[in-house]
Write an enzyme that holds these catalytic residues in place. Sequence first.
Site, PDB file in Angstrom:
ATOM      1  N   ASP A   1      39.136  25.943  -6.537  1.00  0.00           N
ATOM      2  CA  ASP A   1      39.562  27.290  -6.097  1.00  0.00           C
ATOM      3  C   ASP A   1      38.514  28.401  -6.271  1.00  0.00           C
ATOM      4  OD1 ASP A   1      41.833  25.817  -5.749  1.00  0.00           O
ATOM      5  OD2 ASP A   1      43.110  26.998  -7.072  1.00  0.00           O
TER       6      ASP A   1
ATOM      7  N   LYS B   1      45.565  23.311  -1.078  1.00  0.00           N
ATOM      8  CA  LYS B   1      46.721  22.914  -1.892  1.00  0.00           C
ATOM      9  C   LYS B   1      47.723  24.063  -2.024  1.00  0.00           C
ATOM     10  CE  LYS B   1      44.211  23.921  -6.185  1.00  0.00           C
ATOM     11  NZ  LYS B   1      45.054  24.989  -6.705  1.00  0.00           N
TER      12      LYS B   1
ATOM     13  N   CYS C   1      44.926  26.548 -12.526  1.00  0.00           N
ATOM     14  CA  CYS C   1      44.725  25.449 -11.575  1.00  0.00           C
ATOM     15  C   CYS C   1      43.801  24.352 -12.099  1.00  0.00           C
ATOM     16  CB  CYS C   1      44.227  26.003 -10.249  1.00  0.00           C
ATOM     17  SG  CYS C   1      45.518  26.945  -9.409  1.00  0.00           S
TER      18      CYS C   1
HETATM   19  C1  C5J Z   1      44.291  29.336  -9.896  1.00  0.00           C
HETATM   20  C2  C5J Z   1      46.035  30.986 -10.087  1.00  0.00           C
HETATM   21  N1  C5J Z   1      43.416  28.880  -9.029  1.00  0.00           N
HETATM   22  N2  C5J Z   1      45.551  31.479 -11.226  1.00  0.00           N
HETATM   23  N3  C5J Z   1      45.377  30.015  -9.415  1.00  0.00           N
HETATM   24  O1  C5J Z   1      44.138  29.185 -11.098  1.00  0.00           O
HETATM   25  O2  C5J Z   1      47.074  31.428  -9.642  1.00  0.00           O
END
Ligand code: C5J
Length: 220
Positions: free
Chosen positions: A24, A129, A162
């Site tokens: 991400d 995702k 994540c």
């Molecule tokens: C991730 C989030 N990528 N913090 N998403 O950690 O909502």
Amino acid sequence: MPSIAAQPYDYGFPSGKLALVVIDMQRDFIEEGGFGSVLGNDVRPLKAIVPTVARLIAGFRAASLPVIHTREGHKSDLSDCPPAKRARGGGALTIGDAGPMGRILVDGEPGNDILPELAPLPDETVIVKPGKGAFYATPLGDILQGLGIGHLVFAGVTTEVCVQTTMREANDRGYECLLAEDATQSYFPAFKTATLAMIRAQGGIVGWTAPSDAVLAALR
Ligand code: C5J
């Protein structure tokens, strides 16, 4: 078998059977105006790890090992976004709303793009995702099985959301997981510290952690 100097002990991996999973590293979490900043977070600490993540990606590419990228992104009709997820946060904007980088956390919008410094190569896998974990409702498990990969190095954001969720999903599926300590970041420094500690506690109950330099040295 090559190994990486890691905690709680050295991490061995079969030659040529290691993949990097970059979680991400998208504008939604790292740039002003995205989902992360809409939730009230300071995004600057996340931006600071970009050069380290880039070095790690370059090392895997140089070793001809797979680099897999993920993005947290929903379909434009939000049919894969549970109402409970959309309702959370309490910010002015939520998932699917129009923000400065397009609709927030929606696949195909400018904010959902991976940072240009870390752009995937055309032949690299990008997993989009709908959840925190990269195995949930995605083909990631099948792709790794097809590649014969059983060992995963993780980088990306955020450490305790994540990244950790995906590591735990991978752990339950039998993968040997290592998190690159300086190639991951949280909006909350204490959460990052705690996550690294809980991953490697109890003899590596979730996996291993190591500095990126130790990973890169083992690849060379
Ligand atoms: C991730 C989030 N990528 N913090 N998403 O950690 O909502």
